[in-house]
Design a protein around this motif. Structure first.
Motif, PDB file in Angstrom:
ATOM      1  N   MET A 182      14.171  -7.073 -27.051  1.00  0.00           N
ATOM      2  CA  MET A 182      13.690  -6.671 -28.381  1.00  0.00           C
ATOM      3  C   MET A 182      13.649  -5.152 -28.446  1.00  0.00           C
ATOM      4  SD  MET A 182      12.111  -6.876 -31.218  1.00  0.00           S
ATOM      5  CE  MET A 182      11.420  -5.516 -32.022  1.00  0.00           C
ATOM      6  N   GLU A 219      16.850 -10.576 -32.520  1.00  0.00           N
ATOM      7  CA  GLU A 219      15.821 -11.393 -31.876  1.00  0.00           C
ATOM      8  C   GLU A 219      15.824 -12.807 -32.437  1.00  0.00           C
ATOM      9  OE1 GLU A 219      13.225 -10.257 -29.320  1.00  0.00           O
ATOM     10  OE2 GLU A 219      15.173  -9.289 -29.143  1.00  0.00           O
ATOM     11  N   HIS A 241       8.354  -8.903 -30.277  1.00  0.00           N
ATOM     12  CA  HIS A 241       9.714  -9.187 -30.744  1.00  0.00           C
ATOM     13  C   HIS A 241       9.956  -8.779 -32.195  1.00  0.00           C
ATOM     14  CE1 HIS A 241      10.703 -11.368 -27.072  1.00  0.00           C
ATOM     15  NE2 HIS A 241       9.549 -12.003 -27.183  1.00  0.00           N
TER      16      HIS A 241
END
Length: 261
Positions: A1, A35, A152
């Protein structure tokens, strides 16, 4: 991320980043497509206890136990933010909660909906951001869970602000994330992704890990009082997790909204 918009660490004399507002621009931009795609690709094996999410299955009982320690789940209206394929959502529903669950990965939500049919549960799954849900359903939830998600997204503070808006007065927010420490880098990335291969490579980016002080500042800015921080220790030799006093790797947090909010 990758959190390009967030500084890696607040140094001496610098302030910890403040919470973002819940505006329309944030609603549309607080999603990292890479992500979403990365986790969506795992949908078909999300419920495989020996698959790519093996460690997540092991964490789930400890996560549920932490929530149940502070929140009566029977009859409670609970929102699961970043629900993935529904591991925690189903556990909450089986504990008697009325569960709404949201995620931006449509294949994961589809898998969660199919699995709940097999389990005979009724969970309101939605492909929706928490920021947009906060505009739609403010002050509706007794408790909100947001597990393994903050690291994330581009703006974690925006997630927290939206969760605060969604909580009823006196409601509780439960979070889990990873601390930005050398121990977390060694165990959660090098150990889990490259040596033991418990997680797919690239699951985490160390720059996105969150120090408890940063989390506490975002909670305060959103009008939430931090009640508890506890460690979450994963023991791969028995594929199980337990609550711990160590918060240098995985940790959980519980925050409360004021009754006069």
């Amino acid at each position: 991320m990758h959190l390009n918009a967030r500084p890696a660490e607040a140094g001496p004399g610098q302030e910890v980043p403040a919470a973002a507002g819940v505006g329309s621009e944030t609603m549309s931009s607080n999603v990292n497509p890479q992500e979403v795609e990365k986790f969506a690709a795992l949908a078909s094996r999300w419920w495989d206890k020996d698959g790519p999410q093996k460690a997540l299955h092991a964490l789930n009982p400890a996560r549920l136990a932490y929530v149940a320690r502070y929140q009566t789940l029977q009859g409670a209206k609970v929102l699961d933010v970043g629900c993935g394929g529904g591991l925690l959502s189903e556990a909450l529903a089986k504990s008697g909660a009325q569960v709404t669950a949201i995620d931006m990965a449509a294949p994961l939500v589809e898998m969660a909906e199919l699995h709940q049919l097999e389990a005979g549960l009724t969970i309101d799954y939605r492909v929706q951001t928490v920021e947009s849900l906060a505009e739609e359903m403010p002050g509706q939830f007794d408790a909100i869970t947001c597990m393994e998600m903050l690291e994330h997204v581009p703006e974690p503070a925006s997630i927290i602000a939206a969760c605060a808006k969604l909580l009823k007065p006196g409601g509780q927010l439960f979070l889990s994330t990873l601390n930005r420490t050398p121990a977390a880098f060694a165990l959660a990335i090098v150990g889990a992704e490259y040596i033991a291969r418990l997680l797919p490579r690239g699951t985490h980016d160390y720059r996105s890990f969150i120090k408890p002080a940063e989390l506490a500042a975002w909670l305060r800015a959103a009008g939430l009082d931090l009640h508890d921080v506890s460690g979450l220790a994963y023991e791969p030799w028995r594929n199980a997790a337990r609550l711990s006093t160590r918060v240098d790797v995985n940790y959980l947090a519980c925050a409360r909204k004021g009754t006069l909010a």
